[in-house]
Design an enzyme around this catalytic site. Structure first.
Site, short mmCIF file in Angstrom:
data_model
loop_
_atom_site.label_atom_id
_atom_site.label_comp_id
_atom_site.label_asym_id
_atom_site.label_seq_id
_atom_site.Cartn_x
_atom_site.Cartn_y
_atom_site.Cartn_z
N GLY A 15 0.84 -1.21 0.00
CA GLY A 15 0.00 0.00 0.00
C GLY A 15 0.86 1.25 0.00
O GLY A 15 1.86 1.31 0.71
N ARG A 76 1.04 -5.18 -5.23
CA ARG A 76 1.24 -6.37 -4.38
C ARG A 76 1.45 -7.51 -5.38
O ARG A 76 0.53 -7.89 -6.09
CB ARG A 76 0.01 -6.62 -3.52
CG ARG A 76 -0.33 -5.42 -2.61
CD ARG A 76 -1.43 -5.79 -1.61
NE ARG A 76 -2.17 -4.62 -1.15
CZ ARG A 76 -1.82 -3.86 -0.12
NH1 ARG A 76 -0.74 -4.13 0.57
NH2 ARG A 76 -2.57 -2.83 0.24
N ASP A 107 4.91 -4.87 6.02
CA ASP A 107 5.32 -6.23 6.39
C ASP A 107 5.35 -7.20 5.21
O ASP A 107 6.24 -8.04 5.13
CB ASP A 107 4.49 -6.78 7.57
CG ASP A 107 3.00 -6.73 7.32
OD1 ASP A 107 2.59 -6.18 6.27
OD2 ASP A 107 2.25 -7.24 8.16
N THR A 130 4.23 2.66 5.60
CA THR A 130 2.85 2.18 5.71
C THR A 130 2.10 3.09 6.67
O THR A 130 2.65 3.47 7.71
CB THR A 130 2.76 0.71 6.20
OG1 THR A 130 1.41 0.47 6.66
CG2 THR A 130 3.69 0.40 7.35
N ASP A 132 -0.23 2.24 8.50
CA ASP A 132 -0.71 1.48 9.66
C ASP A 132 0.18 1.56 10.90
O ASP A 132 -0.26 1.27 12.00
CB ASP A 132 -0.87 -0.01 9.30
CG ASP A 132 -1.97 -0.24 8.27
OD1 ASP A 132 -2.71 0.70 7.99
OD2 ASP A 132 -2.07 -1.36 7.75
N ASP A 134 2.41 -0.45 11.86
CA ASP A 134 2.33 -1.75 12.54
C ASP A 134 3.62 -2.56 12.47
O ASP A 134 3.59 -3.79 12.54
CB ASP A 134 1.17 -2.57 11.95
CG ASP A 134 1.32 -2.80 10.46
OD1 ASP A 134 2.17 -2.15 9.83
OD2 ASP A 134 0.56 -3.61 9.91
N ARG A 176 -5.39 -2.60 9.27
CA ARG A 176 -5.89 -3.98 9.17
C ARG A 176 -5.83 -4.76 10.47
O ARG A 176 -6.84 -5.26 10.95
CB ARG A 176 -5.06 -4.72 8.12
CG ARG A 176 -5.90 -5.40 7.09
CD ARG A 176 -5.04 -6.05 6.08
NE ARG A 176 -3.82 -5.29 5.79
CZ ARG A 176 -3.20 -5.34 4.63
NH1 ARG A 176 -3.69 -6.07 3.68
NH2 ARG A 176 -2.09 -4.66 4.44
O1 F6P Z 1 -1.46 -1.80 4.53
C1 F6P Z 1 -2.03 -0.54 4.60
C2 F6P Z 1 -3.50 -0.57 4.36
O2 F6P Z 1 -3.79 0.77 4.31
C3 F6P Z 1 -4.38 -1.29 5.37
O3 F6P Z 1 -4.70 -0.58 6.51
C4 F6P Z 1 -5.60 -1.61 4.55
O4 F6P Z 1 -6.29 -2.71 5.04
C5 F6P Z 1 -5.01 -1.92 3.23
O5 F6P Z 1 -3.84 -1.16 3.12
C6 F6P Z 1 -5.93 -1.68 2.07
O6 F6P Z 1 -5.21 -1.86 0.90
P1 F6P Z 1 -5.77 -1.97 -0.58
O7 F6P Z 1 -7.23 -1.70 -0.53
O8 F6P Z 1 -5.03 -0.96 -1.33
O9 F6P Z 1 -5.42 -3.33 -1.01
#
Ligand code: F6P
Length: 327
Positions: A15, A76, A107, A130, A132, A134, A176
C-alpha cells in the site's frame, strides 16, 4: 557474498503511504552523493521481474518531496511469492548489475525481501512505509503521521454535523490488524471511544459508554472503529446498535483510501529523508536484511524477522487517556 556497492535498486511495494516520494528522493540523492548508481524499479517486485527499470539522476527526484503516492508506482506482486518469480527477479538484478536493494513498504514487502535475500544472498535494506504503523522496532512508519492528521481533520468535520443533528457516528479507519490510527485519532479528535483489534473487550463496553455519554451532557457521540473483516467494522457495529437502540440516530462513515493520499506532513518528510539517508549508510556499512527504524529520535537497525514477526503493541496508557477524557 563479498560485494562492492556500485549500483543499488530502489522500489516501493504494498500500500502506498505519503512520504514514500521523500524516501525515494533521499535514497537516490544519498547514493549518488556516495558515487553509487541508482536504478529505479517500477511497480514494486513486479518491475524487478519484468525489468521495468530506469537509471535515476538527482533531477529525477526533484520536486517530489511534497507529493503523496509514489512516483515509482506500487503493487502487491503474487509472482514474487513463487520461487520462479524470485529467480527471474534475481536474473534481472544480475542483468542490470544491481548489487543491493532498498525496499520501501510494509510487512508484506519485508517478508518477500527476507526470503529473496536468503535464497540469493542479496543485500537488502528496508524502509518502513505504511500508514498502519504496525512494524515492530520503529516508533513510527512513513505515512502514519499524515494519515493520522487526515483522519483527525475528517472527524472534526463529522463532529460538526454529528453535534448539529445530535447523532451517533461510527467512523471506520484503516489499520488492518493494528489500532494505532484508530486509538490516536480518537484521542486527538476527542472521540467517545475507539474499537481496536488489540482490545476486543472495548466492543462490549461500547453500549454503556454511549448510553452514559448521551444521558449526561453530550449531544453527539463519535466512535472510531478500526477496519476488520472479522467483526465487520463500523457498519456491523452500527447495525447492532440500531437494532438494539433504535432511539439513537446512528450513521456510518468509512474514510477508506483518502487516508492514504495527500501531501505528507513535515514529520513524515523528515522521517522519510532521515531513513533514506540511513538506508544507504547501512548498505555502505555492509548491513543487510534489516529495516531502518526510529527509536526515541535515533535511527536504529531492526532485523527483518523481528520487524515482521514481533507484535508492536499500542500503548495501554492511551486507552486509559481516551476513557477518562470521554466521560
Ligand atoms: O497496509 C495498509 C493498508 O492501508 C491497510 O490498513 C488496509 O487494510 C489496506 O492497506 C488496504 O489496501 P488496498 O485496498 O489498497 O489493497
Amino acid at each position: 557474498m563479498e560485494y562492492k556497492l556500485k549500483c543499488i535498486g530502489v522500489l516501493t511495494s504494498g500500500g502506498d503511504a505519503p512520504g514514500m516520494n521523500a524516501a525515494i528522493r533521499a535514497v537516490t540523492r544519498t547514493a549518488i552523493f556516495n558515487g553509487i548508481r541508482v536504478k529505479a524499479i517500477y511497480r514494486g517486485y513486479k518491475g524487478l521481474i519484468t525489468g521495468e527499470i530506469k537509471e535515476f539522476q538527482t533531477q529525477d527526484v526533484s520536486n517530489i518531496i511534497q507529493h503523496g503516492g509514489t512516483i515509482l508506482k506500487t503493487a502487491r506482486c503474487m509472482e514474487f511469492m513463487t520461487p520462479e518469480g524470485r529467480r527471474t527477479a534475481y536474473e534481472t538484478m544480475q542483468k542490470e548489475e544491481i548489487d543491493a536493494l532498498v525496499v520501501i513498504g510494509g510487512d508484506g514487502t519485508f517478508t518477500g525481501a527476507r526470503i529473496f535475500a536468503q535464497e540469493f544472498n542479496v543485500p537488502i535494506v528496508g524502509i518502513p512505509g505504511t500508514i498502519d504503523n504496525d512494524l515492530w522496532g520503529t516508533d513510527a512508519t512513513i505515512g502514519y503521521d499524515t494519515a493520522l492528521n487526515t483522519i483527525v481533520d475528517a472527524v472534526d468535520k463529522i463532529r460538526d454535523t454529528a453535534s448539529s443533528h445530535e447523532r451517533l457516528f461510527f467512523v471506520e479507519v484503516m489499520g488492518r490488524d493494528a489500532g494505532f490510527l484508530a486509538l490516536n485519532s480518537a484521542i486527538a479528535a476527542g472521540a467517545e471511544a475507539a474499537i481496536i483489534p488489540e482490545r476486543k473487550t472495548q466492543e462490549d463496553q461500547l453500549e454503556a459508554l454511549i448510553h452514559n455519554g448521551f444521558r449526561k451532557s453530550k449531544n453527539s457521540s463519535i466512535v472510531i472503529v478500526a477496519e476488520s473483516k472479522e467483526t465487520g467494522g463500523a457498519q456491523a457495529l452500527a447495525d447492532r446498535m440500531k437494532a438494539e437502540h433504535p432511539e439513537y440516530d446512528a450513521r456510518v462513515t468509512i474514510l477508506g483510501h483518502i487516508q492514504r493520499g495527500g501531501s505528507p506532513t513535515a514529520v513524515d518528510r523528515i522521517l522519510a529523508s532521515r531513513m533514506g539517508v540511513a538506508a544507504i549508510d547501512a548498505l555502505l556499512d555492509e548491513q543487510r536484511n534489516i529495516m531502518i527504524g526510529i527509536d526515541d529520535d535515533e535511527i536504529v537497525h531492526v532485523p527483518f524477522t523481528k520487524a515482521i514477526k514481533d507484535d508492536k503493541q499500542v500503548n495501554p496508557d492511551k486507552i486509559g487517556v481516551l476513557q477518562i477524557l470521554s466521560i
